[in-house]
Motif scaffolding. Structure first.
Motif, PDB file in Angstrom:
ATOM      1  N   LEU A  49      -5.912  10.371   7.043  1.00  0.00           N
ATOM      2  CA  LEU A  49      -6.166  11.510   6.154  1.00  0.00           C
ATOM      3  C   LEU A  49      -5.117  11.561   5.040  1.00  0.00           C
ATOM      4  CD1 LEU A  49      -7.053  14.226   8.833  1.00  0.00           C
ATOM      5  CD2 LEU A  49      -8.630  13.184   7.203  1.00  0.00           C
ATOM      6  N   GLY A  50      -4.398  10.442   4.860  1.00  0.00           N
ATOM      7  CA  GLY A  50      -3.384  10.381   3.812  1.00  0.00           C
ATOM      8  C   GLY A  50      -1.986  10.711   4.274  1.00  0.00           C
ATOM      9  N   GLU A  51      -1.740  10.579   5.558  1.00  0.00           N
ATOM     10  CA  GLU A  51      -0.433  10.907   6.154  1.00  0.00           C
ATOM     11  C   GLU A  51       0.658   9.934   5.717  1.00  0.00           C
ATOM     12  OE1 GLU A  51      -2.687   7.991   8.014  1.00  0.00           O
ATOM     13  OE2 GLU A  51      -3.248  10.115   7.875  1.00  0.00           O
ATOM     14  N   GLY A  52       1.895  10.348   5.871  1.00  0.00           N
ATOM     15  CA  GLY A  52       3.039   9.513   5.515  1.00  0.00           C
ATOM     16  C   GLY A  52       3.455   9.698   4.066  1.00  0.00           C
ATOM     17  N   ASN A  53       4.509   8.978   3.688  1.00  0.00           N
ATOM     18  CA  ASN A  53       5.034   9.028   2.322  1.00  0.00           C
ATOM     19  C   ASN A  53       5.408  10.441   1.916  1.00  0.00           C
ATOM     20  OD1 ASN A  53       5.800   7.754  -0.086  1.00  0.00           O
ATOM     21  ND2 ASN A  53       3.865   8.263  -1.075  1.00  0.00           N
ATOM     22  N   THR A  54       6.039  11.175   2.825  1.00  0.00           N
ATOM     23  CA  THR A  54       6.451  12.544   2.532  1.00  0.00           C
ATOM     24  C   THR A  54       7.726  12.541   1.687  1.00  0.00           C
ATOM     25  OG1 THR A  54       7.613  12.617   4.646  1.00  0.00           O
ATOM     26  CG2 THR A  54       5.385  13.542   4.588  1.00  0.00           C
ATOM     27  N   PRO A  55       7.924  13.582   0.873  1.00  0.00           N
ATOM     28  CA  PRO A  55       9.082  13.595  -0.040  1.00  0.00           C
ATOM     29  C   PRO A  55      10.415  13.718   0.682  1.00  0.00           C
ATOM     30  CG  PRO A  55       7.400  15.188  -0.705  1.00  0.00           C
ATOM     31  CD  PRO A  55       7.041  14.734   0.670  1.00  0.00           C
ATOM     32  N   LEU A  56      11.431  13.188   0.046  1.00  0.00           N
ATOM     33  CA  LEU A  56      12.817  13.332   0.478  1.00  0.00           C
ATOM     34  C   LEU A  56      13.522  14.072  -0.651  1.00  0.00           C
ATOM     35  CD1 LEU A  56      14.745  12.489   2.800  1.00  0.00           C
ATOM     36  CD2 LEU A  56      15.284  10.447   1.467  1.00  0.00           C
ATOM     37  N   LEU A  77      16.341  16.633   2.557  1.00  0.00           N
ATOM     38  CA  LEU A  77      15.314  17.189   3.428  1.00  0.00           C
ATOM     39  C   LEU A  77      14.083  16.307   3.402  1.00  0.00           C
ATOM     40  CD1 LEU A  77      15.503  20.991   2.469  1.00  0.00           C
ATOM     41  CD2 LEU A  77      17.034  19.657   3.949  1.00  0.00           C
ATOM     42  N   LYS A  78      13.643  15.851   4.564  1.00  0.00           N
ATOM     43  CA  LYS A  78      12.425  15.052   4.688  1.00  0.00           C
ATOM     44  C   LYS A  78      11.292  16.021   4.993  1.00  0.00           C
ATOM     45  CE  LYS A  78      10.201  11.035   5.216  1.00  0.00           C
ATOM     46  NZ  LYS A  78       9.679  10.347   4.017  1.00  0.00           N
ATOM     47  N   LEU A  79      10.401  16.215   4.010  1.00  0.00           N
ATOM     48  CA  LEU A  79       9.427  17.304   4.069  1.00  0.00           C
ATOM     49  C   LEU A  79       8.132  16.885   4.764  1.00  0.00           C
ATOM     50  CD1 LEU A  79       9.922  18.904   0.529  1.00  0.00           C
ATOM     51  CD2 LEU A  79      11.161  19.327   2.672  1.00  0.00           C
ATOM     52  N   ILE A  86      12.356  18.215   8.201  1.00  0.00           N
ATOM     53  CA  ILE A  86      11.620  19.486   8.129  1.00  0.00           C
ATOM     54  C   ILE A  86      10.240  19.211   8.703  1.00  0.00           C
ATOM     55  CG2 ILE A  86      10.774  21.311   6.613  1.00  0.00           C
ATOM     56  CD1 ILE A  86      13.843  21.118   6.828  1.00  0.00           C
ATOM     57  N   THR A  87      10.055  19.597   9.946  1.00  0.00           N
ATOM     58  CA  THR A  87       8.927  19.115  10.737  1.00  0.00           C
ATOM     59  C   THR A  87       7.593  19.758  10.414  1.00  0.00           C
ATOM     60  OG1 THR A  87       9.641  20.681  12.453  1.00  0.00           O
ATOM     61  CG2 THR A  87      10.316  18.373  12.703  1.00  0.00           C
ATOM     62  N   GLY A  88       7.598  20.975   9.861  1.00  0.00           N
ATOM     63  CA  GLY A  88       6.325  21.645   9.643  1.00  0.00           C
ATOM     64  C   GLY A  88       6.340  22.638   8.506  1.00  0.00           C
ATOM     65  N   SER A  89       5.170  22.964   8.026  1.00  0.00           N
ATOM     66  CA  SER A  89       4.998  23.869   6.898  1.00  0.00           C
ATOM     67  C   SER A  89       5.078  25.334   7.311  1.00  0.00           C
ATOM     68  CB  SER A  89       3.624  23.615   6.248  1.00  0.00           C
ATOM     69  OG  SER A  89       3.312  24.637   5.332  1.00  0.00           O
ATOM     70  N   GLY A 147       0.832  -1.196   0.000  1.00  0.00           N
ATOM     71  CA  GLY A 147       0.000   0.000   0.000  1.00  0.00           C
ATOM     72  C   GLY A 147       0.867   1.245   0.000  1.00  0.00           C
ATOM     73  N   SER A 148       0.330   2.331   0.516  1.00  0.00           N
ATOM     74  CA  SER A 148       1.075   3.592   0.534  1.00  0.00           C
ATOM     75  C   SER A 148       0.818   4.333   1.834  1.00  0.00           C
ATOM     76  CB  SER A 148       0.661   4.476  -0.657  1.00  0.00           C
ATOM     77  OG  SER A 148      -0.710   4.821  -0.561  1.00  0.00           O
ATOM     78  N   GLY A 149       1.678   5.284   2.120  1.00  0.00           N
ATOM     79  CA  GLY A 149       1.502   6.104   3.304  1.00  0.00           C
ATOM     80  C   GLY A 149       1.856   5.373   4.581  1.00  0.00           C
ATOM     81  N   LEU A 150       1.481   5.983   5.696  1.00  0.00           N
ATOM     82  CA  LEU A 150       1.830   5.461   7.014  1.00  0.00           C
ATOM     83  C   LEU A 150       1.322   4.035   7.223  1.00  0.00           C
ATOM     84  CD1 LEU A 150       1.553   7.312  10.389  1.00  0.00           C
ATOM     85  CD2 LEU A 150       0.433   5.102  10.124  1.00  0.00           C
TER      86      LEU A 150
END
Length: 321
Positions: free
Chosen positions: A31-38, A46-48, A310-313, A12-15
């Protein structure tokens, strides 16, 4: 408890791709969390995490914490937060059909307060030191489910998935990860995830984990030689997300850095702001707290290939640019 870390079960994908590794029961709340870009920038990666659903890595922990809360039959959850965790818990509680009551300092960033209310949560601001906010939440938790990110181990089940994603992307080439530290939910989660990968034989050794705090509020760094947080006077900081004078789980934060062979360090408010504004000039809006890790990577002169969390927007702080 260490899991099997059998990567063949990661589908699957995400967390929730890592469902088999998570010490949780119940139907996932997502809500679609995880799989953030590197993303490569100069010599570092940077882990976004700011690209998470509510703009913070806290969405990972909120997804697992609220999954656990709903499975336990909760109808009302409480959290105490300077903003990001409260926003995440409010969002995921709404997704799960639960009520949420968020306790926050009086000086919570306005955009975060508005987001918490927009998700339908009750926001209660508390005057006095940060400990007073926690005490108010603990009192409320006597008649509600305590989903506090600084206390609920189900929250860490979510943040440890950052380690799995980094392992899948980089494998044994990963040598250093640096992050801002307040309550330690990223740091401890990473240590848990990498520890499981080592115990299962997927990794020979964990990467070095480096914890960075602002000079304005650095109880963990200043107390590192003694193994307990040093008393600090809470003061204003551009890195509001890690302005935690009395962090919980301190012993686990210290263990994460010590056993990985990492380092603790502080950076100045000026260095944080310079790093924050420099990122905007390069087209990347990040939360000021995240810039603490960038300033720390420069101070340590980390080698090529090191990962910066990179913990937050920066969209949450755009009115401060």
């Amino acid at each position: 408890m260490a899991k099997s870390s059998n990567t063949s079960s990661w589908t699957g994908s995400g967390l929730w791709r890592y469902r088999a590794e998570l010490a949780l029961r119940g139907e996932p709340v997502s809500l679609g969390e995880g799989n953030t870009p590197l993303v490569q920038q100069d010599q570092w990666l940077l882990k976004l995490e700011g690209l998470s659903p509510t703009g913070s890595f806290k969405d990972r922990g909120a997804a697992t914490a609220i999954t656990a809360a709903r499975a336990a039959g909760a109808t009302l959850v409480v959290e105490d937060s300077s903003g990001n965790a409260g926003t995440s818990i409010a969002a995921y509680a709404a997704a799960a059909g639960l009520k949420a009551r968020i306790f926050a300092p009086e000086d919570i960033v306005t955009s975060k307060a508005r987001a918490i209310r927009a998700f339908g949560a009750e926001l209660i601001t508390v005057s006095g030191p940060r400990s007073a906010v926690t005490e108010a939440a603990l009192s409320a938790a006597k008649t509600a489910y305590d989903a506090g990110h600084a206390r609920d181990d189900a929250f860490l089940e979510g943040t440890k998935t950052i380690a799995y994603e980094l392992f899948e992307a980089l494998g044994p080439e990963l040598r250093d990860v640096i992050m801002p530290v307040g309550q330690g939910t990223v740091l401890i989660g990473l240590a848990m995830g990498f520890g499981e990968l080592v115990s299962s034989g997927k990794l020979e050794r964990p990467p070095r984990l480096h914890g960075v705090q602002s000079e304005a509020c650095a109880p963990l760094v200043r107390g590192a030689s003694l193994g307990r947080p040093a008393p600090v006077v809470r003061q204003a900081s551009i890195a509001d997300g890690i302005r935690i004078p009395e962090p919980t789980r301190a012993e686990r934060s210290y263990a994460a850095v010590r056993y990985s062979g990492g380092r603790w360090l502080t950076v100045s408010e000026d260095a944080i702001e310079r790093a924050w504004r420099a990122q905007a000039a390069r087209g990347m809006l990040i939360e000021p707290t995240s810039a603490t890790a960038l300033a720390g990577a420069r101070a340590l002169n980390l080698h090529a290939g090191a990962v910066i969390i990179i913990t937050g927007s920066g969209l949450k702080a755009v009115d401060r640019y």
